[in-house]
Design a protein around this motif. Structure first.
Motif, mmCIF file in Angstrom:
data_model
loop_
_atom_site.group_PDB
_atom_site.id
_atom_site.type_symbol
_atom_site.label_atom_id
_atom_site.label_comp_id
_atom_site.label_asym_id
_atom_site.label_seq_id
_atom_site.Cartn_x
_atom_site.Cartn_y
_atom_site.Cartn_z
ATOM 1 N N GLY A 329 0.791 -1.228 0.000
ATOM 2 C CA GLY A 329 0.000 0.000 0.000
ATOM 3 C C GLY A 329 0.820 1.273 0.000
ATOM 4 O O GLY A 329 0.304 2.357 -0.251
ATOM 5 N N GLY A 330 2.122 1.144 0.326
ATOM 6 C CA GLY A 330 3.018 2.282 0.244
ATOM 7 C C GLY A 330 2.772 3.338 1.310
ATOM 8 O O GLY A 330 2.073 3.112 2.305
ATOM 9 N N LEU A 331 3.351 4.510 1.083
ATOM 10 C CA LEU A 331 3.304 5.553 2.098
ATOM 11 C C LEU A 331 1.893 6.062 2.336
ATOM 12 O O LEU A 331 1.548 6.453 3.454
ATOM 13 C CB LEU A 331 4.225 6.721 1.715
ATOM 14 N N ARG A 332 1.044 6.059 1.315
ATOM 15 C CA ARG A 332 -0.338 6.494 1.517
ATOM 16 C C ARG A 332 -1.021 5.589 2.541
ATOM 17 O O ARG A 332 -1.748 6.070 3.427
ATOM 18 C CB ARG A 332 -1.112 6.494 0.200
ATOM 19 N N ALA A 333 -0.787 4.285 2.432
ATOM 20 C CA ALA A 333 -1.394 3.345 3.378
ATOM 21 C C ALA A 333 -0.820 3.540 4.778
ATOM 22 O O ALA A 333 -1.553 3.488 5.777
ATOM 23 C CB ALA A 333 -1.176 1.908 2.902
ATOM 24 N N LEU A 334 0.490 3.773 4.855
ATOM 25 C CA LEU A 334 1.092 4.012 6.172
ATOM 26 C C LEU A 334 0.488 5.253 6.819
ATOM 27 O O LEU A 334 0.208 5.275 8.017
ATOM 28 C CB LEU A 334 2.603 4.143 6.035
ATOM 29 N N MET A 335 0.245 6.295 6.017
ATOM 30 C CA MET A 335 -0.306 7.519 6.591
ATOM 31 C C MET A 335 -1.761 7.331 7.029
ATOM 32 O O MET A 335 -2.215 8.004 7.952
ATOM 33 C CB MET A 335 -0.158 8.684 5.609
ATOM 34 N N THR A 336 -2.468 6.416 6.410
ATOM 35 C CA THR A 336 -3.826 6.138 6.913
ATOM 36 C C THR A 336 -3.765 5.553 8.321
ATOM 37 O O THR A 336 -4.611 5.861 9.168
ATOM 38 C CB THR A 336 -4.594 5.159 5.996
ATOM 39 N N GLN A 337 -2.750 4.727 8.584
ATOM 40 C CA GLN A 337 -2.576 4.163 9.920
ATOM 41 C C GLN A 337 -2.210 5.242 10.938
ATOM 42 O O GLN A 337 -2.493 5.115 12.127
ATOM 43 C CB GLN A 337 -1.480 3.086 9.908
ATOM 44 N N LEU A 338 -1.557 6.298 10.448
ATOM 45 C CA LEU A 338 -1.103 7.377 11.325
ATOM 46 C C LEU A 338 -2.056 8.561 11.366
ATOM 47 O O LEU A 338 -1.748 9.587 11.984
ATOM 48 C CB LEU A 338 0.259 7.901 10.834
ATOM 49 N N SER A 339 -3.193 8.446 10.713
ATOM 50 C CA SER A 339 -4.049 9.614 10.467
ATOM 51 C C SER A 339 -4.422 10.371 11.743
ATOM 52 O O SER A 339 -4.520 11.603 11.735
ATOM 53 C CB SER A 339 -5.314 9.195 9.712
ATOM 54 N N GLU A 356 -6.512 14.395 1.974
ATOM 55 C CA GLU A 356 -7.159 14.060 0.703
ATOM 56 C C GLU A 356 -6.248 13.188 -0.153
ATOM 57 O O GLU A 356 -6.717 12.346 -0.922
ATOM 58 C CB GLU A 356 -7.513 15.341 -0.041
ATOM 59 N N GLY A 357 -4.942 13.375 -0.002
ATOM 60 C CA GLY A 357 -3.988 12.590 -0.785
ATOM 61 C C GLY A 357 -3.917 11.138 -0.382
ATOM 62 O O GLY A 357 -3.649 10.271 -1.221
ATOM 63 N N PHE A 358 -4.139 10.830 0.894
ATOM 64 C CA PHE A 358 -4.095 9.412 1.277
ATOM 65 C C PHE A 358 -5.485 8.824 1.537
ATOM 66 O O PHE A 358 -5.611 7.653 1.916
ATOM 67 C CB PHE A 358 -3.149 9.164 2.467
ATOM 68 N N ALA A 359 -6.522 9.597 1.304
ATOM 69 C CA ALA A 359 -7.891 9.091 1.494
ATOM 70 C C ALA A 359 -8.142 7.885 0.592
ATOM 71 O O ALA A 359 -7.803 7.882 -0.590
ATOM 72 C CB ALA A 359 -8.888 10.201 1.183
ATOM 73 N N GLY A 360 -8.718 6.858 1.151
ATOM 74 C CA GLY A 360 -9.054 5.659 0.392
ATOM 75 C C GLY A 360 -7.934 4.651 0.264
ATOM 76 O O GLY A 360 -8.142 3.550 -0.249
ATOM 77 N N ALA A 361 -6.734 4.986 0.731
ATOM 78 C CA ALA A 361 -5.620 4.037 0.658
ATOM 79 C C ALA A 361 -5.865 2.868 1.606
ATOM 80 O O ALA A 361 -6.429 3.037 2.689
ATOM 81 C CB ALA A 361 -4.311 4.735 1.010
ATOM 82 N N GLU A 362 -5.450 1.683 1.191
ATOM 83 C CA GLU A 362 -5.653 0.480 1.993
ATOM 84 C C GLU A 362 -4.320 -0.215 2.275
ATOM 85 O O GLU A 362 -3.383 -0.125 1.481
ATOM 86 C CB GLU A 362 -6.560 -0.505 1.255
ATOM 87 N N VAL A 363 -4.271 -0.910 3.394
ATOM 88 C CA VAL A 363 -3.122 -1.748 3.724
ATOM 89 C C VAL A 363 -3.423 -3.159 3.225
ATOM 90 O O VAL A 363 -4.415 -3.770 3.625
ATOM 91 C CB VAL A 363 -2.859 -1.764 5.243
ATOM 92 N N TYR A 364 -2.549 -3.660 2.355
ATOM 93 C CA TYR A 364 -2.776 -4.981 1.772
ATOM 94 C C TYR A 364 -1.973 -6.079 2.457
ATOM 95 O O TYR A 364 -2.178 -7.262 2.175
ATOM 96 C CB TYR A 364 -2.442 -4.951 0.274
ATOM 97 N N ASN A 365 -1.053 -5.684 3.335
ATOM 98 C CA ASN A 365 -0.298 -6.666 4.115
ATOM 99 C C ASN A 365 0.016 -6.024 5.452
ATOM 100 O O ASN A 365 0.897 -5.161 5.552
ATOM 101 C CB ASN A 365 0.993 -7.057 3.385
ATOM 102 N N ASP A 366 -0.710 -6.433 6.474
ATOM 103 C CA ASP A 366 -0.569 -5.753 7.772
ATOM 104 C C ASP A 366 0.600 -6.267 8.598
ATOM 105 O O ASP A 366 0.733 -5.924 9.780
ATOM 106 C CB ASP A 366 -1.870 -5.821 8.577
ATOM 107 N N ASP A 367 1.471 -7.074 7.965
ATOM 108 C CA ASP A 367 2.742 -7.376 8.604
ATOM 109 C C ASP A 367 3.827 -6.434 8.091
ATOM 110 O O ASP A 367 4.791 -6.147 8.802
ATOM 111 C CB ASP A 367 3.149 -8.836 8.355
ATOM 112 N N VAL A 368 3.659 -5.951 6.874
ATOM 113 C CA VAL A 368 4.589 -4.966 6.315
ATOM 114 C C VAL A 368 4.279 -3.585 6.879
ATOM 115 O O VAL A 368 5.173 -2.861 7.332
ATOM 116 C CB VAL A 368 4.505 -4.930 4.782
#
Length: 580
Positions: A329-339, A356-368
């Motif tokens: 999911g990359g940095l957008r997904a990481l920032m959703t976790q930190l929102s 708005e830039g990380f809205a809708g991003a998903e984490v596809y591997n929650d070990d990474v």
């Protein structure tokens, strides 16, 4: 016609060169025609400088000649006029004594190239460790619309069925080779497999740390820092940057509107959550201060204490590399976790908010990319130490060292130079125990010279052969962002200018206490004063040229190692001189 809050063609910065009906502008226009361009191609259009840090010795940027074409395509599609502007490459692999010596030179060149040419906006092409902060520092001070295009990490390494991470596995296999556990054939195989595509180190080293920080600052398009260099998405990113910078010019969206206190705070939080390089400290402070944000070591430590590390990427993480981070999911997904910790309202180069830039991003591997409830490490990547060895601060990366060294006391073994240290660690008869504290001094900004990455001192062969792979090491040097271990770095003030590290002697007891953020030598004040009176300053490293200028004006590690005459008075604009 001007967009809301934007500018009109006659207000373009380049119009000062090309629009007036006078002799000087006649000369500018005629030289453009000499280059083969008609007025219709450049007059009244945003002229976009593509600041390219490519060279034939910079393997990290080997794809930039092609990527420039992608950026140009985007600029032309958006109605701009692209021009490539080569800048200092500052490659990490070959530059001696250290690329850090030239970060400020790149920043100066970037600023002056922008300031002296008819550019309305710039695309900053970098990624190798010092190119990101150097480009950003220069662009912030120059003050024109700017967008950063990161080089992207290389593909993961492979050898004999094993996944290799650049830098991190080099250190690991080198220790095994020194211990006699790696054959010549295996060593050659690792050498050929560890870096197998264009792009920067694919660990969360300094390169990916700094591109992630730049995205979190709002200076890159959402998700830009995570795309591997060899991925077709990186080509599309190039043209996206080209189109967007033209729009930014019309919107008059300059770096001072983006790099604010809130943006810097966001960048620090993201850095700590990624397991960032220790080099992030120096570069973050320098970048922030160029924007008038007074970021300090204490600010960094405070945010690190309350930001769990949730990115499981080497070297702080155990299992994964940047390619895995991208797929997760990359940095957008990481920032959703930190929102909940981020200021999502901060403005970015998109003209919209960070959230708005990380809205809708998903984490596809929650070990990474871990949730906050299951971090890799309970605090951020770095800790800032104080004490009588480092009154102005030092840095350690607790997430990447053996926890048994978090509180440690042992006798110092002090080296005054890198050659002296290297000779000693290769001596199999060296009298040393795992409890000793190895110390290298005269390796800071002035002493190195240039603040080299010597801080991950090699484990002595005598200990390697006993099976030891970590020990406490202290220096006023930096270390590679791909490094790991119980290494205390950036001791300030540095020993070369008379900092307390210069007074330490072999056999003195050193005490490290990471939980309480302390680093001390257990020597009484009277003895330290006696040693201080006897200390003599070494001869300067340079007597001419850029090196002399560097030594005269570079600040210490805790101040970002920028030049004193380039740091902006906090809250004041650098402005632009009337060059006409």
């Amino acid at each position: 016609m001007a967009r809301d809050g934007g500018i009109t063609p006659d207000q373009l910065r380049s119009a000062r060169w090309f629009a007036p009906d006078d002799l000087r502008s006649f000369g500018h226009r005629s030289r453009m025609m000499q280059l083969g361009y008609s007025e219709e191609e450049f007059l009244g259009k945003p002229i976009i400088g593509i600041m390219n840090t490519w060279s034939e010795l910079n393997s990290c940027h080997g794809h930039f000649p092609e990527r420039v074409k992608d950026v140009k395509r985007g600029v032309l599609q958006a109605g701009g006029f692209p021009v490539e502007m080569p800048t200092l490459s500052v490659d990490e692999s070959f530059t001696k004594p250290t690329s850090m010596l030239y970060r400020n030179m790149l920043a100066m060149e970037t600023e002056e190239m922008i300031r002296s040419h008819p550019l309305d906006g710039v695309v900053l092409m970098g990624g190798c460790d010092k190119t990101t902060p150097g480009l950003v520092m220069g662009a912030i001070t120059a003050g024109v619309p700017a967008i950063f295009l990161p080089a992207g990490p290389m593909l993961r390494g492979h050898y004999a069925g094993k996944i290799l991470g650049s830098g991190s596995d080099a250190w690991k296999y080198w220790d095994e080779r020194r211990a006699g556990n790696i054959t010549d054939e295996e060593w050659l195989g690792v050498q050929g497999g560890i870096a197998r595509s264009v792009g920067t180190c694919m660990t969360m080293g300094t390169a990916s740390t700094m591109t992630s920080i730049t995205e979190a600052l709002g200076l890159s398009l959402p998700g830009a820092s995570s795309i591997p260099a060899a991925d077709a998405g990186h080509q599309r990113l190039g043209s996206d940057c080209g189109r967007r910078i033209v729009e930014m010019v019309w919107e008059d969206l300059t770096p001072d509107r983006i790099v604010t206190d809130a943006a810097v705070r966001n960048a620090v939080i993201v850095a700590m959550a990624t397991g960032c390089s220790t080099n992030a400290v120096v570069h973050l402070i320098a970048m922030a201060r160029r924007a008038g944000v007074d970021l300090t070591l204490d600010d960094l430590d405070a945010l690190s204490r309350e930001t769990p590390m949730i990115c499981n990427v080497r070297p702080s993480g155990k299992d994964y590399l940047m390619e895995d981070f991208f797929y997760a999911g990359g940095l957008r997904a990481l920032m959703t976790q930190l929102s909940e910790k981020l200021d999502g309202s901060a403005l970015t180069v998109t003209g919209r908010s960070l959230a708005e830039g990380f809205a809708g991003a998903e984490v596809y591997n929650d070990d990474v990319i871990r949730p906050l409830s299951n971090p890799v490490y309970h605090q951020g990547s770095l800790a800032v130490l104080r004490g009588n060895l480092c009154p102005d601060g030092a840095v350690i990366k607790p997430a990447a060292c053996d926890p048994r060294f978090y509180v440690h006391e042992g006798p110092a073994l002090v080296f005054d130079s890198y050659p002296e240290m290297k000779k000693a660690v290769d001596d199999e008869d060296l009298e040393i125990t795992p409890d000793h504290v190895m110390v290298l001094r005269n390796a800071g900004p002035q002493g190195g010279p240039g603040f080299p990455e010597w801080g991950m001192l090699p484990i002595p062969k005598a200990l390697i052969k006993q099976g030891h792979r970590d020990m406490l090491r202290i220096s006023d040097a930096r270390m590679s962002g791909t490094s790991y271990g119980a290494c205390v770095l950036h001791v300030a003030p540095e020993s070369f200018i008379g900092g307390p590290l210069a007074l330490l002697q072999t056999g003195d007891i050193v005490r490290l206490d990471v939980p309480n953020r302390r680093l001390d030598m257990l020597v009484d004040d009277a003895e330290l004063e006696r040693r201080r009176s006897a200390w003599q300053a070494p001869q300067p490293r340079f007597d001419r040229g850029y090196g002399w200028m560097f030594s005269q004006h570079v600040s210490q590690a805790d101040k970002g190692c920028d030049f004193d005459y380039l740091q902006r008075d906090f809250g004041k604009s650098a402005g632009e001189p009337d060059i006409f």
